[in-house]
Design an enzyme around this catalytic site. Structure first.
Site, PDB file in Angstrom:
ATOM      1  CG  HIS A 159       5.663  17.690   5.572  1.00  0.00           C
ATOM      2  ND1 HIS A 159       6.717  17.215   4.811  1.00  0.00           N
ATOM      3  CD2 HIS A 159       5.631  19.034   5.367  1.00  0.00           C
ATOM      4  CE1 HIS A 159       7.281  18.216   4.171  1.00  0.00           C
ATOM      5  NE2 HIS A 159       6.641  19.327   4.486  1.00  0.00           N
TER       6      HIS A 159
ATOM      7  CE  LYS B  80      16.014   6.241  -0.756  1.00  0.00           C
ATOM      8  NZ  LYS B  80      16.740   6.900  -1.827  1.00  0.00           N
TER       9      LYS B  80
ATOM     10  CB  SER C 206      13.294  11.948  17.673  1.00  0.00           C
ATOM     11  OG  SER C 206      12.679  12.756  16.707  1.00  0.00           O
ATOM     12  CG  ASN C 207       8.359  11.891  14.833  1.00  0.00           C
ATOM     13  OD1 ASN C 207       7.406  12.353  15.445  1.00  0.00           O
ATOM     14  ND2 ASN C 207       9.165  12.645  14.095  1.00  0.00           N
TER      15      ASN C 207
ATOM     16  CG  ASN D 203       4.877  11.343   5.821  1.00  0.00           C
ATOM     17  OD1 ASN D 203       5.799  10.901   6.516  1.00  0.00           O
ATOM     18  ND2 ASN D 203       5.029  12.408   5.053  1.00  0.00           N
TER      19      ASN D 203
ATOM     20  CD  GLU E 205       7.889  16.291  13.351  1.00  0.00           C
ATOM     21  OE1 GLU E 205       8.046  15.109  13.029  1.00  0.00           O
ATOM     22  OE2 GLU E 205       8.601  17.203  12.893  1.00  0.00           O
TER      23      GLU E 205
HETATM   24  C1  GAR Z   1      10.693  14.683  11.274  1.00  0.00           C
HETATM   25  O1  GAR Z   1      10.761  16.066  11.501  1.00  0.00           O
HETATM   26  C2  GAR Z   1       9.620  14.377  10.235  1.00  0.00           C
HETATM   27  O2  GAR Z   1       8.528  15.223  10.313  1.00  0.00           O
HETATM   28  C3  GAR Z   1      10.393  14.628   8.962  1.00  0.00           C
HETATM   29  O3  GAR Z   1      11.661  14.074   9.195  1.00  0.00           O
HETATM   30  C4  GAR Z   1      11.963  14.190  10.595  1.00  0.00           C
HETATM   31  C5  GAR Z   1      12.409  12.840  11.103  1.00  0.00           C
HETATM   32  O4  GAR Z   1      12.887  12.958  12.418  1.00  0.00           O
HETATM   33  N1  GAR Z   1       9.737  14.070   7.830  1.00  0.00           N
HETATM   34  C6  GAR Z   1       9.727  14.677   6.650  1.00  0.00           C
HETATM   35  O5  GAR Z   1      10.329  15.706   6.416  1.00  0.00           O
HETATM   36  C7  GAR Z   1       8.920  13.957   5.555  1.00  0.00           C
HETATM   37  N2  GAR Z   1       8.762  14.799   4.414  1.00  0.00           N
HETATM   38  P1  GAR Z   1      13.072  11.670  13.338  1.00  0.00           P
HETATM   39  O6  GAR Z   1      13.878  10.659  12.542  1.00  0.00           O
HETATM   40  O7  GAR Z   1      13.843  12.177  14.512  1.00  0.00           O
HETATM   41  O8  GAR Z   1      11.709  11.147  13.700  1.00  0.00           O
END
Ligand code: GAR
Length: 205
Positions: A113, A95, A15-16, A111, A183
């Site tokens: 978080h 990863k 989604s990001n 990144n 995000e």
């Molecule tokens: C997001 O919430 C991102 O912040 C998190 O994984 C999700 C991915 O969502 N990342 C972490 O937790 C990194 N430590 P998405 O695939 O829908 O973008």
């Protein structure tokens, strides 16, 4: 338009990644986004890449079990060099990046978080696990953190943070949904400011 190239790295729903591509379409992000690198060839992010004509490269230890760290890093670096990548954007990439990639792209990897670092981070702390831990801890506020990536999980210099409210009746899903909205709003804006800085530095070198 600038002449920078961004590679997104993702392992999950994407989604990001989708929000970043939308910001590119809307002219908020000026760089090209020619490449998605994933460790999971069946993830949602791959589908999004295909729909948007973004090249997908699948790199995982399962594909290269016999390479040492340097050789494995080189697999990434070859692809990143082929696409002339200036900035690596991790968007739900689960990863740890190989150390020579981190070294080569110092201050050029970011990144996101889904909590306020340095809390709720480290190995295993990703996606919904983070929101579960936040609720279990009983904190009254959570948030998002965008940071540079170094060799340790979630320990690089913080670039941007924003608080997100926790509501009385939140569960991990409702909280994840609210945090993701932040995000999607702020990650593209931070990328847009960084690309201006990188572009400036490149043209003054
Ligand atoms: C997001 O919430 C991102 O912040 C998190 O994984 C999700 C991915 O969502 N990342 C972490 O937790 C990194 N430590 P998405 O695939 O829908 O973008």
């Amino acid at each position: 338009m600038n002449n920078l190239n961004i590679s997104v790295f993702a392992s999950g729903g994407g989604s990001n990644f989708k929000a970043i591509l939308k910001a590119k379409r809307n002219g908020i992000i000026k760089s090209n986004i020619p490449l998605l690198i994933t460790n999971n060839s069946h993830c949602g992010a791959v589908e999004i890449a295909k729909k948007n004509s973004v090249n997908v490269v699948h790199i995982s230890r399962k594909v290269y079990p016999d390479l040492d760290e340097k050789e494995y890093s080189q697999v990434f670096l070859n692809v990143l060099e082929k696409f002339k990548i200036d900035l690596i954007v991790l968007a739900g990439y689960m990863k740890l990046l190989p150390e020579y990639v981190v070294e080569r792209y110092e201050n050029r990897i970011i990144n996101i978080h889904p909590a306020l670092l340095p809390s709720f981070c480290g190995k295993g702390m990703y996606g919904i696990n983070v929101h579960r831990a936040v609720l279990e801890a009983g904190v009254k506020v959570t948030g998002i953190t965008i940071h540079y990536v170094n060799k340790e999980y979630d320990k690089g210099k913080i670039i941007f943070q924003k608080c997100v409210e926790i509501k009385e009746n939140d569960n991990e899903i409702s909280l994840q949904k609210r945090v993701l909205k932040y995000e999607h709003k702020y990650y593209p804006l931070v990328i847009a400011s960084l690309e201006k800085i990188i572009s400036y530095e490149k043209s003054n070198n």
